[in-house]
Structure formats: structure tokens, C-alpha cells
Design an enzyme around this catalytic site. Structure first.
Site, PDB file in Angstrom:
ATOM      1  N   THR A  31       0.852  -1.198   0.000  1.00  0.00           N
ATOM      2  CA  THR A  31       0.000   0.000   0.000  1.00  0.00           C
ATOM      3  C   THR A  31       0.885   1.245   0.000  1.00  0.00           C
ATOM      4  O   THR A  31       0.506   2.276  -0.548  1.00  0.00           O
ATOM      5  CB  THR A  31      -0.963   0.056   1.211  1.00  0.00           C
ATOM      6  OG1 THR A  31      -0.222  -0.127   2.404  1.00  0.00           O
ATOM      7  CG2 THR A  31      -2.041  -1.004   1.122  1.00  0.00           C
ATOM      8  N   PHE A  38      -6.829  -5.013  -1.272  1.00  0.00           N
ATOM      9  CA  PHE A  38      -8.155  -5.353  -1.818  1.00  0.00           C
ATOM     10  C   PHE A  38      -9.210  -5.569  -0.740  1.00  0.00           C
ATOM     11  O   PHE A  38     -10.394  -5.522  -1.011  1.00  0.00           O
ATOM     12  CB  PHE A  38      -8.090  -6.565  -2.759  1.00  0.00           C
ATOM     13  CG  PHE A  38      -7.192  -7.672  -2.307  1.00  0.00           C
ATOM     14  CD1 PHE A  38      -7.510  -8.424  -1.207  1.00  0.00           C
ATOM     15  CD2 PHE A  38      -6.019  -7.943  -2.995  1.00  0.00           C
ATOM     16  CE1 PHE A  38      -6.685  -9.440  -0.792  1.00  0.00           C
ATOM     17  CE2 PHE A  38      -5.176  -8.968  -2.576  1.00  0.00           C
ATOM     18  CZ  PHE A  38      -5.517  -9.715  -1.469  1.00  0.00           C
ATOM     19  N   ILE A 106       1.409 -10.492  -4.349  1.00  0.00           N
ATOM     20  CA  ILE A 106       1.517 -11.103  -5.676  1.00  0.00           C
ATOM     21  C   ILE A 106       2.081 -10.106  -6.686  1.00  0.00           C
ATOM     22  O   ILE A 106       2.077 -10.368  -7.880  1.00  0.00           O
ATOM     23  CB  ILE A 106       0.131 -11.615  -6.142  1.00  0.00           C
ATOM     24  CG1 ILE A 106      -0.974 -10.550  -5.934  1.00  0.00           C
ATOM     25  CG2 ILE A 106      -0.287 -12.845  -5.369  1.00  0.00           C
ATOM     26  CD1 ILE A 106      -1.247  -9.706  -7.113  1.00  0.00           C
ATOM     27  N   HIS A 122       1.166 -16.688  -2.205  1.00  0.00           N
ATOM     28  CA  HIS A 122      -0.088 -16.548  -2.954  1.00  0.00           C
ATOM     29  C   HIS A 122       0.139 -16.421  -4.455  1.00  0.00           C
ATOM     30  O   HIS A 122      -0.707 -15.895  -5.174  1.00  0.00           O
ATOM     31  CB  HIS A 122      -0.883 -15.351  -2.421  1.00  0.00           C
ATOM     32  CG  HIS A 122      -1.329 -15.533  -0.999  1.00  0.00           C
ATOM     33  ND1 HIS A 122      -1.840 -14.514  -0.224  1.00  0.00           N
ATOM     34  CD2 HIS A 122      -1.347 -16.640  -0.205  1.00  0.00           C
ATOM     35  CE1 HIS A 122      -2.135 -14.987   0.985  1.00  0.00           C
ATOM     36  NE2 HIS A 122      -1.846 -16.261   1.021  1.00  0.00           N
ATOM     37  N   SER A 197      -1.736  -8.425   8.725  1.00  0.00           N
ATOM     38  CA  SER A 197      -2.569  -8.481   9.929  1.00  0.00           C
ATOM     39  C   SER A 197      -2.371  -9.810  10.662  1.00  0.00           C
ATOM     40  O   SER A 197      -2.895 -10.009  11.748  1.00  0.00           O
ATOM     41  CB  SER A 197      -4.035  -8.296   9.558  1.00  0.00           C
ATOM     42  OG  SER A 197      -4.377  -9.228   8.558  1.00  0.00           O
ATOM     43  N   ASN A 221       3.131  -2.821  11.642  1.00  0.00           N
ATOM     44  CA  ASN A 221       1.818  -2.886  10.997  1.00  0.00           C
ATOM     45  C   ASN A 221       0.940  -1.780  11.583  1.00  0.00           C
ATOM     46  O   ASN A 221       1.007  -1.497  12.774  1.00  0.00           O
ATOM     47  CB  ASN A 221       1.177  -4.254  11.267  1.00  0.00           C
ATOM     48  CG  ASN A 221       0.002  -4.522  10.345  1.00  0.00           C
ATOM     49  OD1 ASN A 221       0.114  -4.383   9.133  1.00  0.00           O
ATOM     50  ND2 ASN A 221      -1.134  -4.878  10.914  1.00  0.00           N
TER      51      ASN A 221
END
Ligand code: ZN
Length: 254
Positions: A31, A38, A106, A122, A197, A221
Site C-alpha cells: 500500500t 483489496f 503477488i 499466494h 494483519s 503494521n
């Protein structure tokens, strides 16, 4: 809570004493490169339901929805650049401090920053795959066909279904990658959990395993995680800025 300058000093100290650190990264590090998480409000999933793998295989309609989402997210992924967080991890690897980056992302930004050993739990958005003959396609080529009006791309060799090489809901994580990640969690002496998270399993148990095995755990985080309680350092601040401070303190250029 450790105050920020103290946290940077403490992270630098732990890295200094570590011989085989690993990083575990989630959406939060990307981010900071402008890639929307998403799951967040405004992210793709606030507008679309994620397409389950079984539905993708069975339903023409699900495939159509899948490619609408991919088409929409393409430019954001295509133009994103690594940030200081990504570069710090690559620099630590080059300096022999860090063994690997294990990521839930990804987007390929760790590799763009120069990290060499990257475990993608992923999968990757950097290529598409025919589910029938395993032929690979460039996302650019697929995007071109989507923009030209194709709603469900098909393999030009065998007519099979094409999908991004990412792991969808309902699809299992690549077992070889997962096994390697668990091996690393047994070997490491320091985990930097960044921008995750730490709730999605089985991925989240990797930092936990390392901690239970005697490794130190650093969490950077913005929001709380279930592992904050047992972490050595918790920093609810941006990753790039925090790691820049750490690198400066360690005497590494970024
Ligand atoms: Zn094919």
C-alpha cells in the site's frame, strides 16, 4: 508501547545481533507503493465479490467477473514501484543479514527491489497460466485482449482456461513454497513481520512458529495483530519510514 525512536534503535540492535533474519510481508508494504489492499474500503473487494476457484472452473459468469476485476487492477499493478521498505529488505539480503522474504503479496515488488530469495505464498500476478497445458502468457498480452473486447481469454495453443498465476480463494497454497517457508521459520533467529494483519492461515503461523522456536519477532503494521502480545517490538507506523530509520542507524545506504 515502545516509542518510535526507541523502537528503531531496538530493531537495529536485533538486526545487528541476527545472522539469519527473514521477513514476512503482507499487503501493508505494498500500500506504501500505491497498491490498494483489496480488503480495505475502496479496494476491489468492496466492489466485487472475490471469485472462488471452483466457481472460476465451473461458471462462465464467474470467469467474466474474474477478468473484469483483473482488467481494472492491471494498471495499478503495472505502474507500481518498490518503496524504501522493499529496498531495505533487498539491502539486508545483499549484506548477508537476511535469508529470504516470505510474502503474501503477488505484485513482484520485492524482486523489483532486488530481493533474490522471495517465497510467494499466494503466487504471482507477473504471468498468467493455462490451466490445461500450463502455457504461460504475459499479463500485458492478456490485458490487450481484454481491452480489445475479449471477456474470457482462452489459451491460443489448446483453448484451455487462462488464469493469473495467483492463488485464488479455494485454491491451496503451493506446497513446495509453504514447506520452504516452514523450514525457514525453524532456522531463523529474527522475523520482521511487515504489513500483515497476521490472521490468514496457514501463512500467519510462520512468524508464530519462528517465535516459538526462539526467534525474536518484530511487527510493523498499522493495526493490531494477534501476535502483538508476544512480539519483541511492535511499531504501528509506516514500514518504509521505519526501516529507513533502522538502515540509517545500521550504516547502510538505501
Ligand atoms: Zn493451453
Amino acid at each position: 508501547m515502545t516509542r518510535e525512536p526507541d523502537a528503531i534503535a531496538k530493531i537495529a540492535q536485533l538486526l545487528d545481533g541476527s545472522r539469519c533474519a527473514i521477513a514476512f510481508t503482507g499487503a501493508g508494504i505494498s500500500t506504501e507503493s500505491g497498491i490498494a489492499d483489496f480488503r480495505s474500503p475502496g479496494g476491489v473487494w468492496s466492489r466485487y465479490q472475490p471469485v472462488l476457484f471452483q466457481d472460476f472452473l465451473q461458471s462462465e459468469d464467474a470467469r467474466r467477473r474474474y477478468w473484469i476485476m483483473k482488467k481494472e487492477g492491471y494498471h495499478e499493478l503495472k505502474t507500481a514501484k518498490p518503496n524504501k521498505g522493499h529496498y531495505a529488505l533487498a539491502r539486508l539480503e545483499a549484506a548477508g543479514k537476511m535469508m529470504a522474504v516470505i510474502t503474501q503479496n503477488i505484485d513482484g515488488l520485492h524482486q523489483d527491489a532486488g530481493s533474490r530469495r522471495v517465497l510467494e505464498l499466494h503466487g504471482t500476478s507477473r504471468y498468467c497460466l493455462c490451466l490445461n497445458c500450463a502455457a504461460r502468457f504475459s499479463p500485458d498480452e492478456i490485458q490487450e485482449s481484454l481491452e480489445a473486447g475479449v471477456d474470457i481469454p482462452r489459451c491460443k495453443h489448446c483453448g484451455g482456461l487462462i488464469k493469473s498465476a495467483t492463488v485464488s480463494f479455494g485454491q491451496s497454497l503451493p506446497p513446495d513454497v509453504l514447506a520452504e517457508a516452514y523450514d525457514l521459520s525453524a532456522q531463523t533467529d529474527l522475523v520482521l513481520a511487515l504489513g500483515s494483519s497476521l490472521v490468514v492461515e496457514p501463512a500467519a503461523s510462520i512468524p508464530l512458529r519462528a517465535k516459538n522456536n526462539g526467534a525474536h519477532l518484530i511487527i510493523i503494521n498499522q493495526t493490531e495483530t494477534p501476535l502483538d502480545r508476544i512480539a519483541d517490538v511492535v511499531v504501528p507506523q509506516p514500514i518504509g519510514a521505519t526501516l529507513s530509520g533502522v538502515m540509517q542507524r545500521l550504516g547502510y545506504d538505501l
